[in-house]
Design an enzyme around this catalytic site. Structure first.
Site, PDB file in Angstrom:
ATOM      1  N   TYR A 133      22.328 -18.867  14.794  1.00  0.00           N
ATOM      2  CA  TYR A 133      23.706 -18.509  15.156  1.00  0.00           C
ATOM      3  C   TYR A 133      23.687 -17.930  16.573  1.00  0.00           C
ATOM      4  O   TYR A 133      22.849 -17.085  16.907  1.00  0.00           O
ATOM      5  CB  TYR A 133      24.223 -17.486  14.143  1.00  0.00           C
ATOM      6  CG  TYR A 133      25.558 -16.902  14.509  1.00  0.00           C
ATOM      7  CD1 TYR A 133      26.713 -17.674  14.451  1.00  0.00           C
ATOM      8  CD2 TYR A 133      25.671 -15.581  14.910  1.00  0.00           C
ATOM      9  CE1 TYR A 133      27.935 -17.149  14.786  1.00  0.00           C
ATOM     10  CE2 TYR A 133      26.896 -15.036  15.245  1.00  0.00           C
ATOM     11  CZ  TYR A 133      28.027 -15.826  15.184  1.00  0.00           C
ATOM     12  OH  TYR A 133      29.243 -15.299  15.523  1.00  0.00           O
ATOM     13  N   LYS A 230      32.925 -14.362   6.577  1.00  0.00           N
ATOM     14  CA  LYS A 230      32.948 -15.772   6.204  1.00  0.00           C
ATOM     15  C   LYS A 230      33.238 -15.922   4.710  1.00  0.00           C
ATOM     16  O   LYS A 230      34.303 -15.539   4.274  1.00  0.00           O
ATOM     17  CB  LYS A 230      31.635 -16.425   6.650  1.00  0.00           C
ATOM     18  CG  LYS A 230      31.156 -15.987   8.053  1.00  0.00           C
ATOM     19  CD  LYS A 230      32.055 -16.447   9.179  1.00  0.00           C
ATOM     20  CE  LYS A 230      31.733 -15.801  10.521  1.00  0.00           C
ATOM     21  NZ  LYS A 230      30.358 -15.906  10.995  1.00  0.00           N
TER      22      LYS A 230
END
Ligand code: PLP
Length: 410
Positions: A133, A230
């Site tokens: 990420y 998320k």
């Protein structure tokens, strides 16, 4: 335990609904033998002892009345150290990941920073995925290197590459699986063995799978981390982070750093994540089902060069994914035959797939990683292909999602 004096001591695991003096006892999870969805709805969330409130109250308070000097009435003294709404979330997180201790943070990156500063010291070395990420890469490469941390990006989906990259000063192997946005799969059990043979701890960023699909602690991970922004939050209405540790000892060390560094989740944010968690199982089932249908559609579309999804038999680590995940998730990436221009066009033409960063919410999102989420890794070894599009497949009606992609790809 005085917070003002900054002395050690912290009771984040005091039973929320207890009004007596409990010290630092962990509260007992009466649901530990139940199924995932039952734990998601009940663990850490007993009805309020005082009022019977079924939903955990938002304890919007910074401090707590003390019964005489040093006499805590509930175990809580100051909300950076512990807050009852956050405790409920932390107990829920530990129950879902099968860990000893859960901790809730202000964001995924706040959780990452706190974990790395707890497990490492200046001069230590960290291995991270070469397709990590972007924010994780930036934190390590641009912030923590100034503190003296060393790092090497490796192809984490190859245990052999990881074994070769381990140094005597490697203290953390940082794993994401599936990765963002390339959806590579790392073998958690194999990496746990490598970590055991060295002095490194295995940290797994489980954001993409969620604990519903994958439980890294059961595969040997020492620490599991989430951006609760998320799937755990699930409604694109909160930014948060979480850490769950396999052992209570590491949990206590990270809790000490969390209190010392201060990157906590506020009570309302903790409450939003807790509410999201209750429906995690039903949402993930639909995310996975819709994603599988979209993968089917994309693999036979003439404008699409390749589809990246761990559920595809041709995915290089499909077997590992099938072993360690119960389903293959709601994230799908694909490459356009027409290159970057075609990728940008799809992103701009989609309507129901909203053009936006982030992922894991009920609504479908589309983005161009090269120019959006992964701009910070441009020019680094982690740069992503320019013809790549990433989908976070939501839980809308599948016919509408397919019609939207059909129009955007035309
Ligand atoms: C979003 C994300 C993070 C960072 O979390 P924030 O809540 O945005 O700070 C970390 N890891 C992964 C895999 C992510 O998708």
């Amino acid at each position: 335990m005085s917070e003002e004096s900054g002395r050690e001591g912290r009771c984040s695991a005091v039973p929320r609904n207890s009004l007596s003096q409990y010290g630092c006892l962990m509260s007992y999870d009466a649901y530990s033998d139940t199924g995932f969805n039952t734990r998601a709805i009940h663990s850490g969330q007993e009805p309020d002892a005082l009022t019977g409130a079924v939903a955990v109250p938002i304890y919007q308070t910074s401090t707590y009345k003390q019964d005489g000097v040093g006499g805590l009435r509930s175990g809580y003294e100051y909300s950076r150290s512990a807050n009852p709404t956050r405790t409920a979330l932390e107990e829920s997180l530990a129950a879902l990941e099968g860990g000893a201790r859960g901790l809730a943070f202000a964001s995924g990156l706040a959780a990452e920073d706190t974990v790395l500063r707890t497990l490492c010291k200046p001069g230590d070395h960290v291995l991270l995925p070469d397709d990590a990420y972007g924010g994780t890469f930036r934190l390590i490469a641009r912030v923590l290197t100034r503190w003296g941390l060393e790092y090497t990006p490796v192809a984490m989906h190859s245990a052999a590459a990881v074994a070769e990259a381990i140094r005597p000063n490697t203290t953390v192997i940082w794993v994401e699986t599936p990765t963002n946005p390339l959806l590579n799969i790392a073998d958690i059990a194999a990496l746990a063995e490598l970590a055991d043979q060295s002095r490194a701890k295995l940290v797994v960023d489980n954001t993409f799978a969620s604990p519903y699909l994958q439980q890294p602690i059961s595969l040997g991970a020492d620490v599991v981390l989430h951006s609760t922004t998320k799937y755990l939050g699930g409604h694109s209405d909160v930014v948060g982070g979480a850490v769950v540790t396999a052992e209570a000892g590491i949990g206590d060390e990270i809790a000490f750093h969390q209190n010392a560094m201060g990157a906590i989740s506020g009570p309302f944010d903790a409450w939003l994540v807790l509410r999201g968690i209750k429906t995690l199982g039903v949402r993930m089932d639909r995310h996975c089902q819709n994603a599988a249908a979209i993968v089917d559609f994309l693999t036979s579309h003439p404008a699409v060069g390749s589809v990246l999804y761990p559920g595809l038999p041709e995915h290089p680590n499909h077997e590992v994914a099938a072993r360690q995940m119960s389903q293959f998730g709601g994230m799908v990436s694909f490459r356009l035959r027409g290159g970057e221009d075609a990728a940008l066009k799809v992103c701009e033409l989609a309507r129901i797939f909203t053009l936006g960063e982030s992922l894991g919410g009920v609504e479908s999102l589309i983005e161009h990683p090269g120019r959006m989420t992964h701009m910070s890794v441009a020019g680094s070894p982690l740069e992503v292909p320019a013809d790549l599009v990433r989908l976070s497949v939501g839980i809308e009606n599948i016919e509408d999602l397919l019609a939207d992609l059909t129009a955007a790809l035309a």
